[in-house]
Design a protein around this motif. Structure first.
Motif, mmCIF file in Angstrom:
data_model
loop_
_atom_site.group_PDB
_atom_site.id
_atom_site.type_symbol
_atom_site.label_atom_id
_atom_site.label_comp_id
_atom_site.label_asym_id
_atom_site.label_seq_id
_atom_site.Cartn_x
_atom_site.Cartn_y
_atom_site.Cartn_z
ATOM 1 N N SER A 4 1.152 -1.454 -0.058
ATOM 2 C CA SER A 4 -0.024 0.004 -0.005
ATOM 3 C C SER A 4 1.184 1.280 -0.109
ATOM 4 C CB SER A 4 -1.066 0.221 1.082
ATOM 5 O OG SER A 4 -0.435 0.101 2.633
ATOM 6 N N MET A 5 2.122 1.374 0.405
ATOM 7 C CA MET A 5 3.203 2.417 0.560
ATOM 8 C C MET A 5 4.222 2.389 -0.785
ATOM 9 S SD MET A 5 2.207 5.151 2.764
ATOM 10 C CE MET A 5 4.512 5.392 3.489
ATOM 11 N N LEU A 26 6.596 0.695 8.328
ATOM 12 C CA LEU A 26 6.403 1.751 6.746
ATOM 13 C C LEU A 26 6.974 0.758 5.985
ATOM 14 C CD1 LEU A 26 7.056 5.176 7.441
ATOM 15 C CD2 LEU A 26 4.759 4.729 7.133
ATOM 16 N N ALA A 31 6.941 0.744 2.172
ATOM 17 C CA ALA A 31 8.185 2.353 1.493
ATOM 18 C C ALA A 31 9.338 2.070 1.319
ATOM 19 C CB ALA A 31 7.682 3.090 2.983
ATOM 20 N N THR A 153 1.689 9.380 9.335
ATOM 21 C CA THR A 153 2.292 9.507 8.333
ATOM 22 C C THR A 153 1.633 8.405 6.549
ATOM 23 O OG1 THR A 153 4.301 9.043 9.274
ATOM 24 C CG2 THR A 153 4.306 8.786 6.508
ATOM 25 N N CYS A 154 0.856 7.995 6.785
ATOM 26 C CA CYS A 154 0.214 7.026 5.917
ATOM 27 C C CYS A 154 -0.646 7.606 5.530
ATOM 28 C CB CYS A 154 -0.616 5.505 6.287
ATOM 29 S SG CYS A 154 1.257 4.077 5.709
#
Length: 333
Positions: A4-5, A26, A31, A153-154
Motif C-alpha cells: 500500500s506504500m 512503513l 515503502a 504518516t500513511c
C-alpha cells in the motif's frame, strides 16, 4: 502482498526506537525506507530498510517523507530544520516524533521512555498502592509512538498524493499514552472510582468484579467478567459454589469496590486447581471472557499466531537465525 506504500521513499533519521519502529512499519507495507547512519542494522527494526550516509539534504531530493525523532539540535547537525523543510520541500510529509511534543513549556526537556509514561498518567495506575509506580517494560511508549507515527504518516501521504501538498505530522508520546489512559478516567467518573494503583486488578476493578489478572495452577489468567450474565456464567463454570448464591456475592459493584480481596479468596483457590489451558477450554464452553497470560517463550508455539504466520525468521549479525515478530496485520485486496 504488502504494497500500500509502494513507490514512497522515506528518509529515516532515528535516535530512538520510536522513529525506527515507525520506519519498520512503513517498510512492512512497501515503502522504501532509507535509514541514515553508520551503526549496524537492528535485525528486527531495520530488516527491510536501506542504509545511507549521504547528506540528508541530498537524500531529500527523491523522498516523499522525512521521518525523525531527533530534536532541533539533532536536525540542525544534519543541515535541516522543521521550518526549513516545510519551506524548501512543500510537497514533503515531515513526521516528527518526540516524548513530550515539540511545542509548549516542556518541549525542551530531555525526556525519555520513563518521562513519557509518567507524564501520561499511565504509571499512576500501574503497580501496587503501597509501592512505587511501575513503568511498562520493553519501551512500550516508544513503540506506541512509532505505531501512531506510521499510521499518521500513511494518512498524510495519501492526502499529499491527491493534493500535491505535504504536511507536518507532529506527535507526542505522552499524549499517545494519555489517550490510552482516558478509558480509566471515563470508567472512574461513571462508577465513582478513585484512580489509584490497585496491583493485579484495574483501579476499583473497573467498577464491576472481576477485572484483573489472577493466579492459576501454572501461571496466570486475565479475567474480565463485567456484566451480571458474565458473572453468572463464571459462577456456573466454577460449579456453582454455595457461597456464590449469597447476596453479598451477587453485587458486582460492591465486590469490586468494597471487598475485592475477600472475593479473590473464594475465587483464586478454584482457579489454582486448573491450568491455563484447562481454564481457557472451560471459559470457551461457558462463554466467559478469560484468557491465559502467555509467557514470551510460549508465543512462537501459539496456534493462533502460527495460523496467521505472525512470526518471521531473520539473521543476526553473527549469522545466527532468530525468530522475531512480524507484521501485526494481514493486508489483502
Amino acid at each position: 502482498m504488502y504494497d500500500s506504500m509502494a513507490g514512497i521513499t522515506v528518509i529515516e533519521l532515528a535516535g530512538s526506537q520510536a522513529a525506527a519502529f515507525a520506519g519498520k512499519l512503513l517498510a512492512d507495507v512497501g515503502a522504501t525506507v532509507v535509514r541514515f547512519g553508520i551503526s549496524d542494522p537492528d535485525p528486527y527494526l531495520d530488516a527491510r530498510k536501506l542504509v545511507s550516509t549521504s547528506p540528508v539534504t541530498d537524500l531529500l531530493a527523491g523522498a516523499e517523507v522525512l521521518l525523525t525523532d531527533l530534536d532541533d539540535e539533532g536536525l540542525t547537525n544534519h543541515g535541516v530544520t522543521l521550518d526549513g523543510l516545510r519551506h524548501d520541500h512543500p510537497a514533503l510529509v515531515v513526521t516528527a516524533l518526540s516524548p513530550l511534543g515539540r511545542t509548549g513549556h516542556r518541549a525542551s526537556w530531555n525526556a525519555d521512555e520513563i518521562a513519557m509514561q509518567a507524564m501520561s498518567g499511565l504509571m499512576h495506575v500501574t503497580g501496587y498502592p503501597d509501592r512505587e509506580p511501575l513503568a511498562a517494560p520493553y519501551g512500550l511508549g516508544a513503540l506506541q509512538l512509532g505505531i501512531s507515527g506510521a499510521g499518521a504518516t500513511c494518512a498524510a501521504v495519501f492526502r499529499a498524493r491527491r493534493s500535491g501538498i505535504g504536511a507536518m505530522v507532529e506527535i507526542s508520546g505522552a499524549e499517545v499514552l494519555a489517550s490510552y489512559v482516558r478509558i480509566y478516567g471515563a470508567v472512574g467518573e461513571y462508577y465513582g472510582i478513585e484512580l489509584n494503583r490497585a496491583g493485579h486488578r484495574a483501579p476499583g476493578s473497573g467498577g464491576r468484579y472481576p477485572f484483573g489478572i489472577f493466579p492459576c495452577k501454572d501461571g496466570h489468567v486475565a479475567l474480565i467478567a463485567r456484566t451480571a450474565a458474565e458473572w453468572d456464567r463464571f459462577v456456573a463454570m466454577m460449579g456453582s459454589p454455595e457461597w456464590a448464591s449469597l447476596p453479598r456475592y451477587t453485587d458486582a459493584r460492591a465486590m469490586a469496590m468494597d471487598y475485592p480481596d475477600e472475593v479473590d479468596g473464594l475465587v483464586v483457590p478454584w482457579l489454582q486447581r486448573h491450568t491455563r489451558n484447562e481454564l481457557l477450554e472451560l471459559a470457551q464452553q461457558h462463554k466467559v471472557p478469560m484468557a491465559p497470560v502467555r509467557r514470551v517463550d510460549e508465543l512462537t508455539d501459539d496456534i493462533q499466531m502460527q495460523y496467521r504466520n505472525f512470526f518471521e525468521t531473520t539473521t543476526l549479525a553473527d549469522g545466527t537465525p532468530a525468530t522475531v515478530p512480524g507484521r501485526p496485520w494481514v493486508e489483502s485486496m
